[in-house]
Design a protein around this motif. Structure first.
Motif, mmCIF file in Angstrom:
data_model
loop_
_atom_site.group_PDB
_atom_site.id
_atom_site.type_symbol
_atom_site.label_atom_id
_atom_site.label_comp_id
_atom_site.label_asym_id
_atom_site.label_seq_id
_atom_site.Cartn_x
_atom_site.Cartn_y
_atom_site.Cartn_z
ATOM 1 N N ALA A 188 3.957 5.622 -5.567
ATOM 2 C CA ALA A 188 3.867 5.632 -7.028
ATOM 3 C C ALA A 188 2.790 6.608 -7.496
ATOM 4 O O ALA A 188 2.994 7.365 -8.460
ATOM 5 C CB ALA A 188 3.586 4.234 -7.553
ATOM 6 N N SER A 189 1.684 6.638 -6.811
ATOM 7 C CA SER A 189 0.595 7.551 -7.153
ATOM 8 C C SER A 189 1.036 9.001 -6.988
ATOM 9 O O SER A 189 0.734 9.850 -7.837
ATOM 10 C CB SER A 189 -0.611 7.247 -6.269
ATOM 11 O OG SER A 189 -1.633 8.166 -6.504
ATOM 12 N N GLU A 190 1.741 9.293 -5.906
ATOM 13 C CA GLU A 190 2.239 10.659 -5.682
ATOM 14 C C GLU A 190 3.238 11.064 -6.759
ATOM 15 O O GLU A 190 3.223 12.204 -7.225
ATOM 16 C CB GLU A 190 2.885 10.769 -4.308
ATOM 17 C CG GLU A 190 1.900 10.770 -3.160
ATOM 18 C CD GLU A 190 2.567 10.843 -1.795
ATOM 19 O OE1 GLU A 190 3.791 11.118 -1.724
ATOM 20 O OE2 GLU A 190 1.872 10.627 -0.793
ATOM 21 N N VAL A 248 3.411 9.908 -9.894
ATOM 22 C CA VAL A 248 2.702 10.109 -11.161
ATOM 23 C C VAL A 248 1.958 11.441 -11.143
ATOM 24 O O VAL A 248 2.025 12.219 -12.102
ATOM 25 C CB VAL A 248 1.741 8.934 -11.440
ATOM 26 C CG1 VAL A 248 0.793 9.251 -12.596
ATOM 27 C CG2 VAL A 248 2.531 7.667 -11.733
ATOM 28 N N ALA A 249 1.258 11.717 -10.047
ATOM 29 C CA ALA A 249 0.513 12.980 -9.943
ATOM 30 C C ALA A 249 1.470 14.173 -10.019
ATOM 31 O O ALA A 249 1.188 15.157 -10.720
ATOM 32 C CB ALA A 249 -0.293 13.017 -8.647
ATOM 33 N N TYR A 302 4.449 14.264 -11.404
ATOM 34 C CA TYR A 302 5.007 14.335 -12.755
ATOM 35 C C TYR A 302 4.042 15.053 -13.703
ATOM 36 O O TYR A 302 4.444 15.945 -14.464
ATOM 37 C CB TYR A 302 5.307 12.929 -13.277
ATOM 38 C CG TYR A 302 5.735 12.913 -14.716
ATOM 39 C CD1 TYR A 302 7.039 13.246 -15.077
ATOM 40 C CD2 TYR A 302 4.832 12.599 -15.727
ATOM 41 C CE1 TYR A 302 7.434 13.254 -16.407
ATOM 42 C CE2 TYR A 302 5.219 12.608 -17.053
ATOM 43 C CZ TYR A 302 6.514 12.933 -17.389
ATOM 44 O OH TYR A 302 6.892 12.952 -18.698
ATOM 45 N N TYR A 303 2.774 14.677 -13.641
ATOM 46 C CA TYR A 303 1.800 15.314 -14.525
ATOM 47 C C TYR A 303 1.576 16.780 -14.169
ATOM 48 O O TYR A 303 1.308 17.599 -15.048
ATOM 49 C CB TYR A 303 0.492 14.528 -14.568
ATOM 50 C CG TYR A 303 0.637 13.293 -15.432
ATOM 51 C CD1 TYR A 303 0.861 13.409 -16.803
ATOM 52 C CD2 TYR A 303 0.613 12.018 -14.878
ATOM 53 C CE1 TYR A 303 1.042 12.290 -17.601
ATOM 54 C CE2 TYR A 303 0.786 10.893 -15.670
ATOM 55 C CZ TYR A 303 1.004 11.033 -17.023
ATOM 56 O OH TYR A 303 1.180 9.935 -17.816
ATOM 57 N N GLN A 346 0.827 -1.200 0.000
ATOM 58 C CA GLN A 346 0.000 0.000 0.000
ATOM 59 C C GLN A 346 0.869 1.261 0.000
ATOM 60 O O GLN A 346 0.568 2.233 -0.692
ATOM 61 C CB GLN A 346 -0.933 0.013 1.215
ATOM 62 C CG GLN A 346 -2.071 -0.976 1.108
ATOM 63 C CD GLN A 346 -2.920 -1.011 2.373
ATOM 64 O OE1 GLN A 346 -2.453 -0.665 3.458
ATOM 65 N NE2 GLN A 346 -4.175 -1.427 2.226
ATOM 66 N N ASP A 356 2.263 1.727 -3.436
ATOM 67 C CA ASP A 356 1.218 2.243 -4.325
ATOM 68 C C ASP A 356 0.987 3.731 -4.087
ATOM 69 O O ASP A 356 0.824 4.507 -5.032
ATOM 70 C CB ASP A 356 -0.092 1.480 -4.123
ATOM 71 C CG ASP A 356 -0.051 0.076 -4.708
ATOM 72 O OD1 ASP A 356 0.866 -0.217 -5.513
ATOM 73 O OD2 ASP A 356 -0.944 -0.727 -4.354
ATOM 74 N N THR A 357 0.992 4.138 -2.831
ATOM 75 C CA THR A 357 0.802 5.550 -2.489
ATOM 76 C C THR A 357 1.950 6.390 -3.048
ATOM 77 O O THR A 357 1.725 7.450 -3.642
ATOM 78 C CB THR A 357 0.702 5.736 -0.962
ATOM 79 O OG1 THR A 357 -0.423 4.991 -0.488
ATOM 80 C CG2 THR A 357 0.555 7.194 -0.586
ATOM 81 N N ALA A 397 8.289 13.710 -3.924
ATOM 82 C CA ALA A 397 7.648 12.410 -4.161
ATOM 83 C C ALA A 397 8.680 11.346 -4.512
ATOM 84 O O ALA A 397 8.526 10.175 -4.158
ATOM 85 C CB ALA A 397 6.603 12.526 -5.273
#
Length: 109
Positions: free
Chosen positions: A19-21, A23-24, A26-27, A13, A16-17, A98
């Motif tokens: 990785a999500s941070e 990606v967010a 980066y975008y 978990q 995943d958190t 991140a």
């Protein structure tokens, strides 16, 4: 669930958190870069309009208020450009955070 299995799930978990941070963040950097580019183009366009307005005044085609509006448009565009740069820098900082990197280490020398 055993403690070992529970620890494994918590670790997944967390990954995943993270990785999500990443990606967010980066975008956000990509979006902010586009905004910087758009704001820069707006400054260039407004800067080109100012001397044209002064020529129009000298030629009798425009009134002084129109030159004043062009100058105000340039100032507004410059403000937006600075705001976009600040937002871009903030987004880059968040991406480095991140990634678990120090801002000083994130700068290429």
């Amino acid at each position: 669930i055993s403690q070992h299995a529970q620890a494994g799930l918590q670790a997944e978990q967390l990954l995943d958190t993270i990785a999500s941070e990443i990606v967010a963040a980066y975008y956000q950097v990509q979006l902010r870069q586009q905004q910087v580019e758009q704001a820069r183009e707006a400054v260039e366009s407004a800067a080109e309009a100012v001397p044209l307005n002064f020529k129009g005044i000298l030629g009798g085609d425009l009134r002084a208020i129109e030159a004043q509006q062009a100058i105000q448009s340039l100032a507004t565009a410059q403000d937006r450009y600075l705001e976009s740069l600040t937002s871009h820098n903030r987004a880059q900082f968040q991406l480095l955070r991140a990634l678990g990197r120090s801002p000083e280490l994130g700068v290429e020398r």
